[in-house]
Scaffold this active site. Structure first.
Site, mmCIF file in Angstrom:
data_model
loop_
_atom_site.group_PDB
_atom_site.id
_atom_site.type_symbol
_atom_site.label_atom_id
_atom_site.label_comp_id
_atom_site.label_asym_id
_atom_site.label_seq_id
_atom_site.Cartn_x
_atom_site.Cartn_y
_atom_site.Cartn_z
ATOM 1 N N ASP A 18 8.417 0.661 22.286
ATOM 2 C CA ASP A 18 7.738 1.597 23.168
ATOM 3 C C ASP A 18 6.328 1.044 23.374
ATOM 4 O OD1 ASP A 18 7.082 4.083 24.517
ATOM 5 O OD2 ASP A 18 6.046 4.669 22.683
ATOM 6 N N ASP A 20 3.015 2.998 24.833
ATOM 7 C CA ASP A 20 1.836 3.821 24.593
ATOM 8 C C ASP A 20 1.800 4.353 23.167
ATOM 9 O OD1 ASP A 20 1.531 3.347 27.264
ATOM 10 O OD2 ASP A 20 1.903 5.403 27.903
ATOM 11 N N ASP A 192 6.435 5.799 18.703
ATOM 12 C CA ASP A 192 5.595 6.834 18.091
ATOM 13 C C ASP A 192 6.138 8.237 18.337
ATOM 14 O OD1 ASP A 192 3.566 8.317 20.389
ATOM 15 O OD2 ASP A 192 4.708 6.550 20.983
#
Length: 277
Positions: A18, A20, A192
């Site tokens: 991922d 961001d 996250d």
């Protein structure tokens, strides 16, 4: 610790990241809000609201329902925005805005996976206009991102063609495993957010990075490694002589208008203000 160099007689493997708050310390789209304002894509009021939205994102991110509302709203906001202009703005400001917020720990992992013979794939809900150049900066082999329809006039029509979010990310990972010959049991994934649980569950080596509360609970319950990245640093400052090889992003399942995603989070920030006032 990562395993050593891959035995190339075995099926291939990849590491799926991922973007961001996993590879970079902020929202890739919102980071360009000032540049979009200076380029005339958003007005001053929207630029100020994106700064607030960035704060909200960093404080806790967006849950599933908020992301869905954002997707519905952004499709109308980006209608008529020129894709070439968005790409030019991103290209002109990429190094100044993104290079300083890349996590040192993430850059090291990318380098280690390449050294071990694994492909590196960025899988992001943001748009290709933003994600593809960041992928090149990082030396990623492939990029998966959201795509919006572009009309014959070179502008966004306002329709979402492909949304790289939640289960769709996992589907993209499985499709790449088939097309590229990856053995998912030997693949790695990093995120996250609990919204990426389907992608993390699709591989043999899932990792939670700076996880939100829901993902942290799941990671602890499942015995997944939990990593804390906290050192944003320019790539050239990481180690003497260090550089990421310029690899092309070969797969771009990609493209939300970067500007469109910005508009969606502008809406979210405005909505949050109105509900708390």
């Amino acid at each position: 610790m990562l395993r050593g160099v891959e035995n190339h007689s075995l099926p291939r493997a990849a590491a799926f990241f991922d973007l961001d708050k996993t590879v970079i310390a902020k929202s890739s789209t919102l980071t360009f809000s000032k540049s979009f304002y200076q380029g005339g894509l958003i007005n001053r009021r929207a630029a100020l609201r994106t700064a607030y939205a960035q704060f909200v994102f960093l404080a806790g991110g967006l849950d599933h329902d908020q992301m869905e509302r954002m997707r519905q709203y952004l499709s109308g906001m980006c209608r008529g925005w020129n894709v070439r202009q968005v790409k030019e703005i991103v290209a002109e400001t990429l190094h100044d805005l993104i290079d300083p917020i890349i996590y040192d720990e993430a850059a090291s992992l990318i380098e280690e996976h390449h050294t071990a013979g694994r492909d590196v794939v960025i899988v992001s809900t943001s748009g290709a206009e933003v994600v593809e150049p960041i992928g090149e900066l990082l030396g990623a082999d492939r990029v998966v991102a959201t795509r919006m329809v572009v009309g014959d006039d070179g502008c966004f029509t306002g329709e979402v063609e492909y949304y790289a979010y939640g289960p769709t990310k996992a589907e993209a990972v499985r499709e790449l495993a088939v097309s590229e010959g990856y053995d998912l049991d030997r693949c790695y994934a990093y995120s996250d957010s609990a919204t990426d649980l389907p992608m993390l569950q699709a591989v043999g080596h899932p990792h939670a990075v700076n996880p939100d509360r829901a993902l942290r609970r799941e990671a602890v319950a499942r015995g997944w490694p939990v990593l804390e990245f906290a050192r944003p640093v320019r790539l050239k400052q990481r180690l003497p002589g260090f550089s990421v090889p310029p690899r092309p992003a070969l797969v771009a399942v990609a493209a939300v208008g970067a500007a469109a995603a910005t508009a969606g989070l502008v809406w979210y920030a405005s909505r949050r203000r109105s509900t708390t006032s």
